[in-house]
Each structure stands twice: as C-alpha cells, then as structure tokens.
Design a protein around this motif. Structure first.
Motif, short mmCIF file in Angstrom:
data_model
loop_
_atom_site.label_atom_id
_atom_site.label_comp_id
_atom_site.label_asym_id
_atom_site.label_seq_id
_atom_site.Cartn_x
_atom_site.Cartn_y
_atom_site.Cartn_z
N THR A 218 6.02 18.00 6.47
CA THR A 218 7.28 18.52 7.03
C THR A 218 7.42 17.98 8.62
OG1 THR A 218 7.45 20.38 5.66
CG2 THR A 218 8.65 20.56 7.80
N TRP A 222 12.58 18.54 8.32
CA TRP A 222 13.04 18.17 6.97
C TRP A 222 11.66 18.06 6.27
CZ3 TRP A 222 17.80 18.01 5.60
CH2 TRP A 222 18.84 17.29 6.49
N THR A 223 11.74 18.47 5.15
CA THR A 223 10.13 18.10 4.24
C THR A 223 10.66 16.77 3.56
OG1 THR A 223 10.58 20.45 3.57
CG2 THR A 223 9.04 19.29 2.31
N SER A 225 9.45 14.20 0.82
CA SER A 225 8.94 14.76 -0.29
C SER A 225 7.53 14.13 -0.78
CB SER A 225 9.97 13.97 -1.64
OG SER A 225 11.33 14.31 -1.11
N GLY A 259 18.72 13.70 4.62
CA GLY A 259 17.66 13.81 5.87
C GLY A 259 17.62 12.14 6.28
N ASN A 354 12.89 18.26 -4.16
CA ASN A 354 12.95 18.80 -2.82
C ASN A 354 13.42 20.28 -2.81
OD1 ASN A 354 12.86 16.11 -1.82
ND2 ASN A 354 14.77 16.02 -2.79
N SER A 361 12.35 23.92 4.21
CA SER A 361 12.95 23.44 5.25
C SER A 361 14.07 22.48 5.04
CB SER A 361 12.09 22.58 6.40
OG SER A 361 11.38 23.15 7.00
N SER A 362 13.99 21.55 3.91
CA SER A 362 15.27 20.71 3.77
C SER A 362 16.31 21.53 3.05
CB SER A 362 14.60 19.70 2.53
OG SER A 362 13.72 18.88 3.39
N ASN A 365 18.06 23.24 5.92
CA ASN A 365 18.49 22.13 6.91
C ASN A 365 19.88 21.86 6.27
OD1 ASN A 365 19.21 20.55 9.01
ND2 ASN A 365 16.95 19.71 9.14
N SER A 371 25.10 16.99 4.95
CA SER A 371 24.53 15.71 4.95
C SER A 371 25.01 14.57 5.74
CB SER A 371 24.35 15.04 3.29
OG SER A 371 23.72 14.07 3.23
N ASN A 432 22.19 15.54 13.12
CA ASN A 432 22.29 14.99 11.63
C ASN A 432 23.14 13.94 11.41
OD1 ASN A 432 20.03 16.46 11.13
ND2 ASN A 432 21.07 18.10 10.37
#
Length: 440
Positions: A218, A222-223, A225, A259, A354, A361-362, A365, A371, A432
C-alpha cells in the motif's frame, strides 16, 4: 521512472537516518527503435514530463514527508539536461543512483530495479536519449527539502545495505520466455517498486527470489495488487491470457487498471510486443502464492437475487441495508446487481482481487475520487468511475465499501468512517487526474 511514492520517501528518510546475461529481445513495433521501446518498457516519460511540457524535460513535483522534489531534465540538452553524459555517466545514474556530479539520487528514481538492466539495453537507452529525444533547454528545479534532511550521502549507506547492483542473470532452470518475463518485471518494468512490501529499512522485502516479492503493498492511498498466485487477492484465478489482456487492453473479466497503474498502462504496457506481454504473463503465473493457506473465492448468487427483489436487508454484507441501498442507487447501473460489471470497461466487483485485498485503500480511494482517464490504443475511454466525495458522507462510503467487500462471495474486512476520513483528507480529485503523455 515513477513519481516518488510514500514508501520510496520513507526509504529516503531511513537512509538519512543512517547518517548478464541479457535475454533476447522480441522485435520492437514497427517504426520504434530499440531504445525507444525500452524507454516505453521503463515508463521513463511518466516522471520526467509535466502536463503541457516537453517530453523528458522534467519538473514533475513529487511530495515526500520532508518536502517536495522535482524530476530532472533528461533530454540531451548540454546545459540543463544530460547532453554531457557519457555512457559511463548514464550507467552510473540509471543503474547505481549517482548523478554525473557525484550526488546520490533519491530512490524515487527506481535504480534498485534498473540495476538489473543489461549492458546492451542500457546502451540502447543511452543512444535513444542522446540521439532521438529532442533537447530542451529547461533548468532543473531545486528540491524543497530543508537542511539537514537534504544531505544525500547517507543514501550511499542505504544502497550498500539494501540494493543489489548486479544485472539480471538468466535462470537455467527456466526457458527463454520465463527469463524474458522475469527480466522485464524485475528490471525495466520495476514492478516490485510498488507491488512488493517494504522491510525494516523500507527497502523491498525481496527483489525476485523471495515469497514477499510482488506480494502487494500500500502506498500513496492505493493498494498495489498482489501479483502472485493467491486465489482471492492475487492472480491465482487469472489465466495467462487474462494477464496479457490486462496489460494490453487495460482490463479483463476480473479487473481493470486503476490508480497509478493507469499511468503505467497509458504510457508503457500497451506498447509492449505480444511476445513480451506473453513472457511477463508466463513469469507471473509461475509465482506461487504468498499466502497458500488463504481461502479462495467462489461466486455466490445470494446478493444478486436479494438486490433483484429489492430485499436490501437480506443482501449479503456487514453494513446491511445502508450499504446495499447506496450500491443499488449509485453503483448497480454500471457494475450490475450481479457484481460482474460489463467486460473490461466496467469492471467486475465480484471476486475482483483489488476488492478482496486486505487493505481497502483502493476501494475507498476509487469511491472518493473516481478513476483517471484510460487511453486504449489511442482512444480515450468512454466510461470512468465517477467521484463520490461530494455526494456521499464518510459513513455512506464506509457502508457501501464494506458491503461490496462482503457481497457475491467476497470475504474481506470492514471499512470504517475513520478509514474514509483519513483518505479524504489526504487525497483529492485533482491529484488523481492523469495527463496522457506521448513520447515524441
């Protein structure tokens, strides 16, 4: 060459505190030189170009806990760029993290991965930047990190402790395709910089051989993957073709880019040859799961049936009625009451790795900030995740995120309003938004 993420920044802080055999390259796309192709694979344009700026002229602002730094001009301008660099100078900067004048580079420049680039590929990159990139006379912006935290020599200690400076060496136990994939992932692609968890010195836990490598991490809200063989949160259920489609088209039946990965897709992965994409998939599919005992995932139709009949109370999910209602009114029109989305353009939420990641987090977010724009083979997307930070409260976002993570057979942890508030405070929609950069 990616923007400085939080883990990279912490690695810099930790360092301050401490006060080949080249695989055969597949044919490049027509009209693209070998060096240009390698620069695409390394995604150099992402960090070294700003919106409406000249390619590779630098100036991209990168935040760290100690202050901001700015990416540098890597065009062949002799006064402000790297036009005076010899091949040896270029090598020292790219693979060893040391500029021509001898100062240490921050690991925002992913030299810990680029150290694995082969001699021949490094020479091709050098030729591209010296002879194909247009020179731009643009002075580098000084960093905003205050003394004494701006002293860089401790980074040399960090490098000695944590960075393997040896180029990639082919593994005789595997075939040429596997080795090509491993080389691209570990060196030019620098995938581990985001997808590998960090150790006590904020270094990557392993760089290719250990079970932690590409196990997910993380950073920056964002996480990144899990790219190993875990059945739920990893790529265990993905086929070889699924991985190729994700990198080439930006999505597949399981998930779509989001992300920071959108930037990688827009500027890099979609430009790789089919042979190289296949090699990457071969390598990733060979990686065993980081958590072999973790439960898998099986689709459960109970949620879909409950939503179809308007029975919010019986729809799966810990947040029950509140989360189901938000989903039915705000999300179902795109992602479907069955959670399966619509192909690779409107991604599935059911079984999406995800969504199933330990860290939410993802998911949070994306609900908050939406996006970025995806450009597939020159065509901007028509459908994007909309931001809901103005429409939904922290509690409503927590409810729907928790509900999604427990619907259609998903089994992931709950999200709290405090989790949402923290990300709301540290992110915004403008941060973003992605600028699509074309290498000219």
């Amino acid at each position: 060459m990616k923007p400085l993420n939080l883990m990279h920044a912490i690695a810099v802080g930790a360092a301050m505190a401490f006060a080949m055999i080249s695989p055969a390259s597949a044919a490049q796309p027509e009209a693209m030189s070998r060096g240009a192709y390698l620069a695409r694979a390394a995604d150099c344009v992402a960090c070294h170009t700003v919106a409406d700026g000249k390619p590779f002229a630098g100036g991209l602002k990168m935040g760290t806990p100690f202050g901001n730094i700015y990416s540098t001009n890597i065009t062949p301008d002799k006064q402000t760029g790297i036009g005076g660099y010899t091949l040896a100078d270029f090598d020292r900067a790219v693979r060893h993290g040391v500029a021509q004048d001898g100062h240490q580079l921050y690991p925002a420049m992913p030299y810990p991965s680029y150290a694995k680039i082969s001699d021949s590929d490094l020479a091709s990159l050098y030729g591209y930047f010296m002879h194909e990139v247009a020179p731009v006379h643009q002075a580098n912006r000084p960093g905003e990190i205050k003394w004494p935290l701006n002293i860089r020599w401790p980074l040399a200690i960090w490098n000695r402790m944590f960075v393997d400076m040896h180029p990639y060496a082919s593994d005789a136990a595997h075939d040429a395709a596997w080795n090509r994939g491993a080389y691209l992932v570990q060196s030019l692609g620098h995938c581990g910089a985001c997808h590998t968890p960090r150790g006590v010195g904020f270094q990557e836990q392993s760089t290719g051989g250990g079970s932690e490598f590409l196990g997910g991490s993380t950073l920056d809200g964002w996480t990144a993957s899990d790219l190993r063989g875990d059945q739920a949160a990893g790529l265990g259920r993905w086929s070889h073709a699924d991985i190729v489609a994700f990198l080439k088209d930006g999505g597949n039946a399981h998930a779509s880019v989001f992300g920071s990965m959108i930037d990688v897709y827009n500027n890099s992965s979609q430009f790789l040859t089919d042979d190289d994409l296949s090699a990457i998939a071969t390598y990733l599919k060979s990686l065993p799961p980081s958590h072999p005992d973790a439960p898998g995932w099986t689709y459960d139709d109970t949620t879909a049936q409950a939503l179809k009949h308007g029975d919010f109370s019986s729809a799966q999910g810990l947040s029950g009625r509140a989360g189901a209602q938000v989903f039915r009114t705000q999300c179902a029109s795109c992602h479907g009451v069955d959670g399966k989305g619509l192909g690779d353009r409107l991604p599935s939420l059911a079984g999406n790795p995800n969504v199933l990641a330990e860290d939410p987090s993802s998911v949070v977010n994306l609900i908050l900030n939406g996006s970025q724009r995806v450009v597939r083979h020159g065509m901007p997307d028509s459908y994007r995740m909309a931001p809901f930070r103005l429409q939904l409260s922290d509690q409503e976002i927590a409810d729907v995120a928790t509900w999604i993570r427990h619907a259609w057979g998903n089994r992931a942890g709950a999200v709290t309003a405090a989790d949402v508030a923290k990300l709301r405070a540290s992110t915004d929609m403008s941060s973003n938004q992605v600028i699509i950069l074309k290498m000219r």
